[in-house]
Design an enzyme around this catalytic site. Structure first.
Site, PDB file in Angstrom:
ATOM      1  CE1 TYR A  81      -4.081   1.937   0.279  1.00 60.33           C
ATOM      2  CE2 TYR A  81      -2.625   3.417   1.477  1.00 60.33           C
ATOM      3  CZ  TYR A  81      -3.817   3.196   0.816  1.00 60.33           C
ATOM      4  OH  TYR A  81      -4.724   4.199   0.660  1.00 60.33           O
ATOM      5  CG  PHE A 133      -6.744  18.441 -23.822  1.00 57.74           C
ATOM      6  CD1 PHE A 133      -6.742  17.922 -25.099  1.00 57.74           C
ATOM      7  CD2 PHE A 133      -7.109  17.612 -22.776  1.00 57.74           C
ATOM      8  CE1 PHE A 133      -7.086  16.593 -25.332  1.00 57.74           C
ATOM      9  CE2 PHE A 133      -7.453  16.288 -22.992  1.00 57.74           C
ATOM     10  CZ  PHE A 133      -7.433  15.770 -24.275  1.00 57.74           C
ATOM     11  CB  THR A 134     -11.708  18.109 -23.564  1.00 52.72           C
ATOM     12  OG1 THR A 134     -10.789  17.021 -23.485  1.00 52.72           O
ATOM     13  CG2 THR A 134     -12.074  18.345 -25.028  1.00 52.72           C
ATOM     14  CG  ASP A 224      -1.046  18.627 -21.134  1.00 49.72           C
ATOM     15  OD1 ASP A 224      -0.445  17.530 -21.150  1.00 49.72           O
ATOM     16  OD2 ASP A 224      -2.277  18.726 -21.269  1.00 49.72           O
ATOM     17  CE  LYS A 267      -3.878  10.685 -23.925  1.00 53.59           C
ATOM     18  NZ  LYS A 267      -4.078  11.995 -23.448  1.00 53.59           N
ATOM     19  NE  ARG A 391     -10.357  16.097 -29.290  1.00 55.22           N
ATOM     20  CZ  ARG A 391     -11.019  15.730 -28.186  1.00 55.22           C
ATOM     21  NH1 ARG A 391     -12.290  16.035 -28.036  1.00 55.22           N
ATOM     22  NH2 ARG A 391     -10.414  15.075 -27.226  1.00 55.22           N
ATOM     23  CG  PHE A 458     -16.073  15.191 -26.592  1.00 54.57           C
ATOM     24  CD1 PHE A 458     -15.847  16.238 -25.719  1.00 54.57           C
ATOM     25  CD2 PHE A 458     -15.216  14.095 -26.555  1.00 54.57           C
ATOM     26  CE1 PHE A 458     -14.786  16.208 -24.824  1.00 54.57           C
ATOM     27  CE2 PHE A 458     -14.153  14.058 -25.665  1.00 54.57           C
ATOM     28  CZ  PHE A 458     -13.945  15.119 -24.797  1.00 54.57           C
TER      29      PHE A 458
HETATM   30  C1  LIG Z   1      -5.143  12.834 -22.834  1.00 57.70           C
HETATM   31  C2  LIG Z   1      -4.776  14.196 -22.477  1.00 57.70           C
HETATM   32  C3  LIG Z   1      -5.047  14.732 -21.212  1.00 57.70           C
HETATM   33  C4  LIG Z   1      -5.873  13.998 -20.172  1.00 57.70           C
HETATM   34  O1  LIG Z   1      -5.300  12.831 -19.767  1.00 57.70           O
HETATM   35  P1  LIG Z   1      -6.139  11.523 -19.348  1.00 57.70           P
HETATM   36  O2  LIG Z   1      -5.058  10.530 -19.041  1.00 57.70           O
HETATM   37  O3  LIG Z   1      -6.984  11.144 -20.498  1.00 57.70           O
HETATM   38  O4  LIG Z   1      -6.943  11.874 -18.143  1.00 57.70           O
HETATM   39  C5  LIG Z   1      -4.592  16.007 -20.943  1.00 57.70           C
HETATM   40  N1  LIG Z   1      -3.929  16.728 -21.854  1.00 57.70           N
HETATM   41  C6  LIG Z   1      -3.674  16.261 -23.085  1.00 57.70           C
HETATM   42  C7  LIG Z   1      -2.940  17.095 -24.055  1.00 57.70           C
HETATM   43  C8  LIG Z   1      -4.092  14.986 -23.439  1.00 57.70           C
HETATM   44  O5  LIG Z   1      -3.858  14.545 -24.677  1.00 57.70           O
END
Ligand SMILES: *Cc1c(COP(=O)(O)O)cnc(C)c1O
Length: 484
Positions: A81, A133-134, A224, A267, A391, A458
């Site tokens: 843990y 970004f969303t 980011d 990613k 998008r 979306f």
């Molecule tokens: C995917 C993404 C996020 C969010 O990350 P999650 O792992 O999906 O929560 C934030 N910023 C960018 C640029 C992304 O591509």
């Protein structure tokens, strides 16, 4: 032997630096099955079961193929843990490749965005960023902030071939600081290889100058870093002075100007789940650690299993290898160049993680109110079993003050390429399917929204064709998806 690009030999091909040792069967569907599946999914590709999909280009998020070493790492999971040894491996990997002092693991990127927004943003604050970004924007707003776009104008022009369309416009940033005052700007959110602009990079020169301007005014900069490795690849190839540097060196330099980062490891880092917040400031890190236990888990696992942290630590090391990133972006460029040759309108230059079809130019006869990008992604699925995503206006959502739909300049369909998953032949199928629709755009029918969720619409919105009930005017055929 040419070592200038950092690869181990003189080959120019982007051919994959791996061979395949395990395969996963893909199901072929018929046209009839896909018409039914699309209608059941409310014309939203997010609502399709993956079993109905042939080539899945919905996202590159969490869809990468892990290496044998990463799978071996899974077996080394230390599921304690607290203080799992995998946490310390991850801390080492983040420290060596991103350089920040403190690591706060989270279950994925938005977990890190949530923590950062809650500890830094007060009600009434303004958070500038190089395009929204969303999830990032959503968490800024939940914390009481307002997002302001300070990306250069070229980013909003799908036809501009400027090599660094992710750059921050320093004039827009200065004007914003003057307008609202530095004290109302807690930080600038600096995205690398800007997703919503089509995977477009920032130059190191721009990153340096943006950070200098912010720091001059006491404004922090949080990266980011989700696609910072892909951004580093473009810096190496497009920015003078960096051609002889390794991807690792460039990545470290990018991070060195900033105060921390949020990361979706799903990613660049080649894992199926995971993320982190990394910070240099001791006090902020303490606040983030106080909050992570409320929302994610203890500060040494943040919502991840020990094995996931191990796979991520190994994935980070693999992600900065030149051969890997060359093959990853090479495959995306292969797909893009074939579409350009066929006259299909796409965002240029070709970005790092996918191809973005310019739906507004692809379907000039479908009005923006009928969501051309949503309609095109639905038609592409019905045509070929290829799953893409919208998008455009659906993703952007409504204006918070007026409640009206926002119609952004970019109305795009994103074909996102998972890392190390599909072959060149799969890319050829995608090209054939898109080219066919491009030749007969009348097969695509405009849509109206029939269900609109409150947040990030979306993902779950549902649609119906505006005219008639048919998606395609072609009469029911039932050839296998692979025939395109
Ligand atoms: C995917 C993404 C996020 C969010 O990350 P999650 O792992 O999906 O929560 C934030 N910023 C960018 C640029 C992304 O591509």
């Amino acid at each position: 032997m040419d070592l200038s690009h950092g690869h181990t030999g003189s080959r120019r091909s982007w051919a994959e630096p791996y061979k395949i040792k395990m395969v996963e069967h893909l199901r072929m569907t018929t046209h009839e099955e896909r018409v039914r599946a699309m209608a059941e999914a409310g014309f939203n590709t997010f609502l399709l079961p993956s079993s109905e999909v042939y080539i899945d280009l919905l996202t590159d998020s969490g869809t990468s193929a892990m290496s044998d070493r990463q799978w071996a790492g899974i077996m080394l999971g230390d599921e304690a843990y607290a203080g799992s040894r995998n946490y310390f491996h991850l801390e080492d990997a983040v420290h060596s490749h991103y350089g920040y002092k403190h690591l706060i693991p989270t279950h994925q990127g938005r977990g890190a965005e949530h923590l950062l927004s809650q500890i830094c943003i007060k009600s009434g604050d303004v958070v500038p960023g190089n395009m929204y970004f969303t999830t990032t924007k959503h968490h800024q707003e939940l914390a009481g902030g307002t997002f302001r776009d300070v990306i250069i104008d070229e980013a909003h022009d799908p036809q501009s071939t400027f090599p660094f369309k992710g750059n921050v416009c320093l004039q827009k940033l200065s004007r914003l600081i003057e307008e609202v005052g530095a004290e109302r700007i807690p930080y600038l959110s600096l995205e690398t290889n800007v997703n919503m602009a089509g995977g477009q990079p920032c130059s190191l020169e721009n990153i340096r100058e943006t950070c200098a301007l912010c720091h001059e005014h006491g404004i922090a900069v949080f990266l980011d870093a989700t696609r910072a490795v892909e951004n580093a690849y473009f810096i190496k190839h497009r920015e003078s002075g960096y051609e002889d540097k390794t991807i690792s060196e460039i990545l470290l330099e990018v991070c060195s100007y900033t105060d921390g980062c949020t990361m979706s490891a799903k990613k660049d880092s080649l894992v199926n789940i995971g993320g982190f917040l990394a910070l240099n400031d001791d006090h902020l890190a303490e606040e983030a650690r106080n909050l992570v236990v409320v929302y994610e888990g203890l500060h040494t696992y943040g919502g991840m299993a020990g094995r996931d942290m191990e796979a991520m630590a190994i994935g980070i090391g693999e992600s900065v290898q030149y051969d890997h990133i060359h093959a990853r972006i090479g495959q995306v460029e292969y797909l893009g160049n074939r579409l350009i040759e066929a006259g299909v309108p796409i965002v240029q230059p070709i970005g790092g993680h996918g191809i973005f079809l310019d739906a507004a130019r692809f379907l000039p006869d479908i009005p923006r109110e009928q969501f051309p990008a949503q309609a095109l992604s639905a038609a592409l699925y019905v045509e070929s079993g290829v799953r893409a995503m919208e998008r455009g206006a659906v993703s952007v959502g409504r204006d918070h003050e007026t409640g009206e739909n926002i119609y952004p300049k970019l109305e795009l369909v994103r074909l996102t390429i998972p890392r190390r998953v599909y072959t060149q032949a799969h890319m050829d199928v995608v090209v054939e399917s898109i080219v066919e629709l491009h030749r007969e755009p009348e097969r695509v029918v405009g849509l109206e929204m029939t269900y609109e969720p409150k947040h990030l619409r979306f993902f779950q919105a549902r649609f119906a064709p505006v005219v008639g009930a048919e998606v395609l005017r072609r009469s029911g055929q039932s050839e296998p998806a692979a025939c395109g």
